[in-house]
Design a protein around this motif. Structure first.
Motif, PDB file in Angstrom:
ATOM      1  N   LEU A 172       0.820  -1.211   0.000  1.00  0.00           N
ATOM      2  CA  LEU A 172       0.000   0.000   0.000  1.00  0.00           C
ATOM      3  C   LEU A 172       0.855   1.263   0.000  1.00  0.00           C
ATOM      4  CD1 LEU A 172      -2.847  -0.996   2.502  1.00  0.00           C
ATOM      5  CD2 LEU A 172      -2.986  -0.815   0.014  1.00  0.00           C
ATOM      6  N   GLU A 173       2.098   1.153   0.451  1.00  0.00           N
ATOM      7  CA  GLU A 173       3.005   2.300   0.419  1.00  0.00           C
ATOM      8  C   GLU A 173       3.271   2.755  -1.008  1.00  0.00           C
ATOM      9  OE1 GLU A 173       4.219   3.985   2.941  1.00  0.00           O
ATOM     10  OE2 GLU A 173       3.255   2.715   4.463  1.00  0.00           O
ATOM     11  N   ASN A 174       3.078   1.838  -1.965  1.00  0.00           N
ATOM     12  CA  ASN A 174       3.345   2.160  -3.377  1.00  0.00           C
ATOM     13  C   ASN A 174       2.097   2.598  -4.128  1.00  0.00           C
ATOM     14  OD1 ASN A 174       6.046   1.233  -2.987  1.00  0.00           O
ATOM     15  ND2 ASN A 174       5.336  -0.888  -3.256  1.00  0.00           N
ATOM     16  N   GLU A 175       0.956   2.681  -3.446  1.00  0.00           N
ATOM     17  CA  GLU A 175      -0.292   3.048  -4.112  1.00  0.00           C
ATOM     18  C   GLU A 175      -0.395   4.581  -4.209  1.00  0.00           C
ATOM     19  OE1 GLU A 175      -3.186   3.326  -6.191  1.00  0.00           O
ATOM     20  OE2 GLU A 175      -2.981   1.210  -5.582  1.00  0.00           O
ATOM     21  N   PRO A 176      -0.401   5.126  -5.433  1.00  0.00           N
ATOM     22  CA  PRO A 176      -0.425   6.597  -5.579  1.00  0.00           C
ATOM     23  C   PRO A 176      -1.793   7.221  -5.333  1.00  0.00           C
ATOM     24  CG  PRO A 176      -0.410   5.548  -7.733  1.00  0.00           C
ATOM     25  CD  PRO A 176      -0.277   4.446  -6.733  1.00  0.00           C
ATOM     26  N   ASP A 177      -2.848   6.456  -5.536  1.00  0.00           N
ATOM     27  CA  ASP A 177      -4.210   6.977  -5.391  1.00  0.00           C
ATOM     28  C   ASP A 177      -4.688   6.711  -3.964  1.00  0.00           C
ATOM     29  OD1 ASP A 177      -7.019   7.346  -5.396  1.00  0.00           O
ATOM     30  OD2 ASP A 177      -7.115   6.953  -7.543  1.00  0.00           O
ATOM     31  N   VAL A 178      -4.932   7.791  -3.223  1.00  0.00           N
ATOM     32  CA  VAL A 178      -5.315   7.642  -1.809  1.00  0.00           C
ATOM     33  C   VAL A 178      -6.646   6.906  -1.676  1.00  0.00           C
ATOM     34  CG1 VAL A 178      -5.914   8.885   0.306  1.00  0.00           C
ATOM     35  CG2 VAL A 178      -4.031   9.697  -1.131  1.00  0.00           C
ATOM     36  N   ARG A 179      -7.592   7.232  -2.540  1.00  0.00           N
ATOM     37  CA  ARG A 179      -8.899   6.572  -2.449  1.00  0.00           C
ATOM     38  C   ARG A 179      -8.776   5.075  -2.727  1.00  0.00           C
ATOM     39  NH1 ARG A 179     -12.353  10.290  -6.418  1.00  0.00           N
ATOM     40  NH2 ARG A 179     -10.417   9.962  -7.587  1.00  0.00           N
ATOM     41  N   ARG A 180      -7.960   4.741  -3.720  1.00  0.00           N
ATOM     42  CA  ARG A 180      -7.763   3.319  -4.019  1.00  0.00           C
ATOM     43  C   ARG A 180      -7.008   2.631  -2.874  1.00  0.00           C
ATOM     44  NH1 ARG A 180      -7.893  -0.777  -7.382  1.00  0.00           N
ATOM     45  NH2 ARG A 180      -6.030  -2.036  -7.780  1.00  0.00           N
ATOM     46  N   GLU A 181      -6.091   3.350  -2.255  1.00  0.00           N
ATOM     47  CA  GLU A 181      -5.367   2.773  -1.110  1.00  0.00           C
ATOM     48  C   GLU A 181      -6.332   2.430   0.018  1.00  0.00           C
ATOM     49  OE1 GLU A 181      -2.318   4.095   2.441  1.00  0.00           O
ATOM     50  OE2 GLU A 181      -2.459   5.339   0.643  1.00  0.00           O
ATOM     51  N   LEU A 182      -7.275   3.333   0.289  1.00  0.00           N
ATOM     52  CA  LEU A 182      -8.239   3.084   1.354  1.00  0.00           C
ATOM     53  C   LEU A 182      -9.140   1.899   1.024  1.00  0.00           C
ATOM     54  CD1 LEU A 182      -9.245   6.764   2.253  1.00  0.00           C
ATOM     55  CD2 LEU A 182      -7.801   5.211   3.578  1.00  0.00           C
ATOM     56  N   ARG A 183      -9.540   1.797  -0.228  1.00  0.00           N
ATOM     57  CA  ARG A 183     -10.381   0.666  -0.641  1.00  0.00           C
ATOM     58  C   ARG A 183      -9.626  -0.648  -0.502  1.00  0.00           C
ATOM     59  NH1 ARG A 183     -13.346   2.912  -6.170  1.00  0.00           N
ATOM     60  NH2 ARG A 183     -14.716   4.430  -5.154  1.00  0.00           N
ATOM     61  N   ARG A 184      -8.387  -0.642  -0.964  1.00  0.00           N
ATOM     62  CA  ARG A 184      -7.587  -1.864  -0.863  1.00  0.00           C
ATOM     63  C   ARG A 184      -7.375  -2.263   0.600  1.00  0.00           C
ATOM     64  NH1 ARG A 184      -2.108  -1.195  -4.014  1.00  0.00           N
ATOM     65  NH2 ARG A 184      -1.801  -3.249  -3.048  1.00  0.00           N
TER      66      ARG A 184
END
Length: 213
Positions: A172-184
């Motif tokens: 998740l540290e590599n996820e650029p989209d904050v909204r997608r990070e929260l969903r994941r």
């Protein structure tokens, strides 16, 4: 004076195939796990998977209630009634956790299309499906001592799910989209709940064997 002849069934204890009912509930739980894993590998669309799991979850609740009623009304049971109640309840948690995961993904879909499960989630689902195999074998082996050995294997298999969860969270540290990070993150958390549900069934299976020895 002749007393009226009463049916002999009035004096005989009622007997139910409670282990057979537990195994019938298990079949539904296994069906739910197959749907979840099939969706993870792209074999089932998200909306179809969610609809199928809703049906499975409702059937599982009915089977669980029937099991509990049979245990309550049985004169004796192959393993302690408390263990049957707990196993039925904890089996239900597996189906509920699986449905909660698939529902969360369905709700997070936006627009006419949905993203496919990422490789980390697929790895998690595969590890959970692998652990569910010895778990089911253990439940089917009850009340024999082999059930505890299968339960131990299921617990050992869950270590792969723990490693997969850690890898998913780390990525998740590599996820650029904050909204997608929260969903994941939320989806991974739901998968962790499913892992915990499987673990609880495995532990109760082993416990029900050990305390009867």
């Amino acid at each position: 004076m002749r007393w009226p002849r009463l049916p002999s069934s009035w004096f005989l204890p009622r007997s139910f195939d409670v282990l057979g009912m537990l195994r019938a509930q298990l079949i539904l739980v296994e069906q739910g796990m197959r749907v979840l894993n099939g969706w993870g590998h792209g074999g089932v669309a998200i909306h179809d998977a969610a609809a199928e799991l809703r049906v499975v979850a409702e059937a599982e609740r009915v089977a669980r209630r029937d099991l509990h009623n049979a245990v309550r009304d049985s004169f004796s049971t192959p393993i302690e009634a408390e263990d049957l109640f707990e196993l039925g309840e904890r089996l239900g948690e597996i189906t509920e956790a699986g449905y909660a995961l698939i529902r969360e993904w369905e709700l997070s879909c936006s627009g006419p299309t949905c993203l496919a499960p990422d490789p980390y989630l697929v790895g998690l689902l595969d590890a959970l499906a692998d652990a569910a195999v010895p778990l089911a074998e253990g439940l089917r082996a009850l009340p024999g001592g082999a059930a505890a050995k299968y339960a131990d294997r299921a617990i050992e298999a869950l270590s792969a799910a723990e490693h997969a969860y850690r890898a998913a969270i780390a990525d998740l540290e590599n996820e650029p989209d904050v909204r997608r990070e929260l969903r994941r993150r939320e989806i991974y958390r739901r998968a962790e709940h499913l892992q915990a549900a499987i673990l609880r069934v495995a532990r109760r299976t082993g416990y029900s064997v050990y305390k009867s020895r």
